[in-house]
Enzyme design. Sequence first.
Site, PDB file in Angstrom:
ATOM      1  CE  LYS A 218       5.301  -0.877   3.743  1.00  0.00           C
ATOM      2  NZ  LYS A 218       4.971  -1.821   2.689  1.00  0.00           N
TER       3      LYS A 218
ATOM      4  CD1 TRP B 205       3.716  -1.160  -3.209  1.00  0.00           C
ATOM      5  CD2 TRP B 205       4.462  -3.259  -3.109  1.00  0.00           C
ATOM      6  NE1 TRP B 205       4.893  -1.149  -2.497  1.00  0.00           N
ATOM      7  CE2 TRP B 205       5.373  -2.421  -2.417  1.00  0.00           C
ATOM      8  CE3 TRP B 205       4.729  -4.628  -3.188  1.00  0.00           C
ATOM      9  CZ2 TRP B 205       6.537  -2.928  -1.806  1.00  0.00           C
ATOM     10  CZ3 TRP B 205       5.887  -5.126  -2.576  1.00  0.00           C
ATOM     11  CH2 TRP B 205       6.771  -4.280  -1.903  1.00  0.00           C
TER      12      TRP B 205
ATOM     13  CG  ASP C 176      -1.381  -4.609  -0.771  1.00  0.00           C
ATOM     14  OD1 ASP C 176      -1.310  -4.296   0.440  1.00  0.00           O
ATOM     15  OD2 ASP C 176      -0.373  -4.784  -1.491  1.00  0.00           O
TER      16      ASP C 176
HETATM   17  C1  PLP Z   1       5.208  -2.770   1.762  1.00  0.00           C
HETATM   18  C2  PLP Z   1       4.133  -3.239   0.840  1.00  0.00           C
HETATM   19  C3  PLP Z   1       4.021  -4.578   0.422  1.00  0.00           C
HETATM   20  C4  PLP Z   1       5.053  -5.642   0.770  1.00  0.00           C
HETATM   21  O1  PLP Z   1       5.087  -5.950   2.088  1.00  0.00           O
HETATM   22  P1  PLP Z   1       6.048  -7.124   2.627  1.00  0.00           P
HETATM   23  O2  PLP Z   1       5.729  -7.178   4.059  1.00  0.00           O
HETATM   24  O3  PLP Z   1       7.450  -6.731   2.339  1.00  0.00           O
HETATM   25  O4  PLP Z   1       5.666  -8.369   1.910  1.00  0.00           O
HETATM   26  C5  PLP Z   1       2.963  -4.939  -0.377  1.00  0.00           C
HETATM   27  N1  PLP Z   1       2.039  -4.037  -0.751  1.00  0.00           N
HETATM   28  C6  PLP Z   1       2.114  -2.742  -0.388  1.00  0.00           C
HETATM   29  C7  PLP Z   1       1.055  -1.796  -0.830  1.00  0.00           C
HETATM   30  C8  PLP Z   1       3.153  -2.305   0.427  1.00  0.00           C
HETATM   31  O5  PLP Z   1       3.227  -1.014   0.798  1.00  0.00           O
END
Ligand code: PLP
Length: 374
Positions: free
Chosen positions: A210, A116, A186
């Site tokens: 999540k 990521w 993030d």
């Molecule tokens: C799932 C995830 C993403 C991507 O999320 P989307 O909603 O598919 O854009 C980005 N960063 C992390 C850490 C993630 O777990």
Amino acid sequence: MATGTGTAMDRPSGAQRIYNFGAGPATMPVEVLERAQAELVNWHQAGLSVMEMSHRGTEFVAIAAQAEAKLRKLLAVPATHEVLFLQGGATLQFAGVPMNLLRGKKKADYVNTGEWSKKAISEAKKFCEVNVAASSEDRNFTYAPKQSTWKLSKDAAYVHYCSNETIGGVEFHWTPETGDVPLVADMSSHILSKPLDVSKYGLIYAGAQKNIGPAGLVLVIARADLLGEVVAGTPNVMNYKLQSDADSMLNTPPTFSVYLAGLTFDWLLARGGLEGIAKVNAHKAALLYDYLDGQDFYSNPVDREDRSLMNVPFRLRDDKHDAKFLELAEARGLSQLKGHRSVGGMRASIYNAMPVEGVEALVAFMQEFARAHA
Ligand SMILES: *Cc1c(COP(=O)(O)O)cnc(C)c1O
């Protein structure tokens, strides 16, 4: 469990649900789903579903305002920070962050701890020079680089890191120090899993699917004084200041996702907030990691102090057993344990909504499988 003959609609509420270890879209609290089901067709005697409400009407405006208020309470968001409910997932914020936070500067610092981080870096490179201040690529992204190794630049607009790498299962259990340079994180895969000092961050973003609710929604929490100066050409819906001024309703928001996020916040508040859920999460992670550390059929590659409490990757001693492991697990209602294609093996995501019983069932199955295949 997963072998019932009826469709999901015929099943008694909650019963016969599988344990879903998928990384996202992930399992949601069954109490939230049941409440949404009860309110689905005729929300609070309003005569319609939340999905059918005008986003400008008093009912939905109240639902959105309450969702924000509950989130602010859970995270103790200070008055200095705006809370935005947006779309496009965390992935769109990979671009939204430089668009909104460069503020005339030409450079940003990024920490590279896995898949990521890499995606955030490549998107940022479209907007500015990226200085990779630290990386764990030398050991295949199995640790969080110590702050003492970070080479931050003086003229960076912000410092970005991924505080929980969902794929590698690496979590920062400490908050980086970046002085006057805003810290950006993030937090998609571990937000709301434990208490957080929001005041240390210039900006936090997290996709909902999540730990917050269904896909289609992304949360952005940003220091208000950083907002307002965007890169030329930034679309209005990507402009955090315009969104903040419009209460995240510059255009039609993902109304049903916002409503379900609000129900999830209620669920967390009823469980002692983030202190309460953090205890449960620590217990669940300990069950799994203690088991992993006490035998040699399975292994987890991550440095102990950097292991994620939410995403637990593990490998079998011999990957020839992988397919059988997944097949038998699935038959027990232990679902979506296959690891990400970039790392292979298995991964158990044990977010807030995964009950302790799910982790206990997984460990019991792993023990049994190891005995049978050792
Ligand atoms: C799932 C995830 C993403 C991507 O999320 P989307 O909603 O598919 O854009 C980005 N960063 C992390 C850490 C993630 O777990």
